[in-house]
Design a protein around this motif. Sequence first.
Motif, PDB file in Angstrom:
ATOM      1  N   GLY A  13     -27.097 -42.196 -14.001  1.00  0.00           N
ATOM      2  CA  GLY A  13     -27.026 -42.515 -12.583  1.00  0.00           C
ATOM      3  C   GLY A  13     -26.945 -41.258 -11.751  1.00  0.00           C
ATOM      4  O   GLY A  13     -27.198 -40.147 -12.225  1.00  0.00           O
ATOM      5  N   ASP A  14     -26.576 -41.438 -10.481  1.00  0.00           N
ATOM      6  CA  ASP A  14     -26.456 -40.301  -9.570  1.00  0.00           C
ATOM      7  C   ASP A  14     -25.338 -40.592  -8.582  1.00  0.00           C
ATOM      8  O   ASP A  14     -24.497 -41.469  -8.823  1.00  0.00           O
ATOM      9  CB  ASP A  14     -27.795 -40.040  -8.858  1.00  0.00           C
ATOM     10  N   ALA A  15     -25.337 -39.875  -7.460  1.00  0.00           N
ATOM     11  CA  ALA A  15     -24.262 -40.027  -6.487  1.00  0.00           C
ATOM     12  C   ALA A  15     -24.216 -41.424  -5.882  1.00  0.00           C
ATOM     13  O   ALA A  15     -23.180 -41.860  -5.367  1.00  0.00           O
ATOM     14  CB  ALA A  15     -24.416 -38.979  -5.384  1.00  0.00           C
ATOM     15  N   GLU A  16     -25.317 -42.128  -5.941  1.00  0.00           N
ATOM     16  CA  GLU A  16     -25.378 -43.476  -5.374  1.00  0.00           C
ATOM     17  C   GLU A  16     -24.799 -44.529  -6.311  1.00  0.00           C
ATOM     18  O   GLU A  16     -24.519 -45.653  -5.905  1.00  0.00           O
ATOM     19  CB  GLU A  16     -26.834 -43.836  -5.045  1.00  0.00           C
ATOM     20  N   GLY A  17     -24.631 -44.200  -7.594  1.00  0.00           N
ATOM     21  CA  GLY A  17     -24.082 -45.143  -8.561  1.00  0.00           C
ATOM     22  C   GLY A  17     -24.842 -45.108  -9.872  1.00  0.00           C
ATOM     23  O   GLY A  17     -25.838 -44.402 -10.015  1.00  0.00           O
ATOM     24  N   ARG A  99     -26.206 -35.993 -11.218  1.00  0.00           N
ATOM     25  CA  ARG A  99     -27.060 -36.933 -11.948  1.00  0.00           C
ATOM     26  C   ARG A  99     -26.633 -36.985 -13.406  1.00  0.00           C
ATOM     27  O   ARG A  99     -26.389 -35.942 -14.024  1.00  0.00           O
ATOM     28  CB  ARG A  99     -28.540 -36.531 -11.845  1.00  0.00           C
TER      29      ARG A  99
END
Length: 254
Positions: A13-17, A99
């Motif tokens: 995932g990344d900073a968004e989830g 990420r």
Amino acid sequence: MSSYEARFKVWRGDAEGGGLEDFAVEVNDGEVVLDIVHRLQATQAPDLAVRWNCKAGKCGSCSAEVNGRPRLLCMTRMSVFRRDETITVTPLRAFPVIRDLVTDVGFNYTKARQVPAFVPPEGVAAGEYRMMQEDVDRSQEFRKCIECFLCQDVCHVVRDHEENKPAFAGPRFLMRVAELDMHPLDAAEEAGLDRKRTAQDEHGLGYCNITKCCTEVCPEGIRITDNALIPLKERAADRKYDPLVWLGNRIRRR
């Protein structure tokens, strides 16, 4: 060489989830978790992001959490896990995810810049520094730090309380303050810098409740709590609360 198939759960995932993704992957004798992550990149997840460099436990780059414990991926041998065990690899929890397994550890570099550097003694050239071997040994332990930031990640003051970050340097940088404060050649006080006071007032020494979790995860075996944080707390308390020290400071000011 014997091999077997292991079950992995790797956070994607990344900073968004994001979330955990399941993998079945080959493991060979003598391999470490970083080897398996590289095999996943080569065979199943070519876009899996992981930070690493030396693969020798000396650069501190491949910090992550394995089964919830902060570890260096390159120093975590697969042989320490049961073959039927599912191994979970996740990013450092105390820092923002960029990420997959890569986190933004910029917090630590901000804190590093806030610790005033060694103050050279006046009238003594660098080549003329002389120290007792005991003092060299004491400081050298802290110099083994590879800045993997596992101690920062496991410290609950940082890990569980985002609001503490502005006021708390964390064990790695309180250890740096302690190292400089006990350095026999550091002339900070002569320059008007009270490292013990700043440890409390600016770097949040009082937040540390010496649970020793930082010491437990240090891959270099540095006794952060016993040899740096507790002695620094004792010296700071002496400076702030000892009535004789208080009286001496009052007399000197007059």
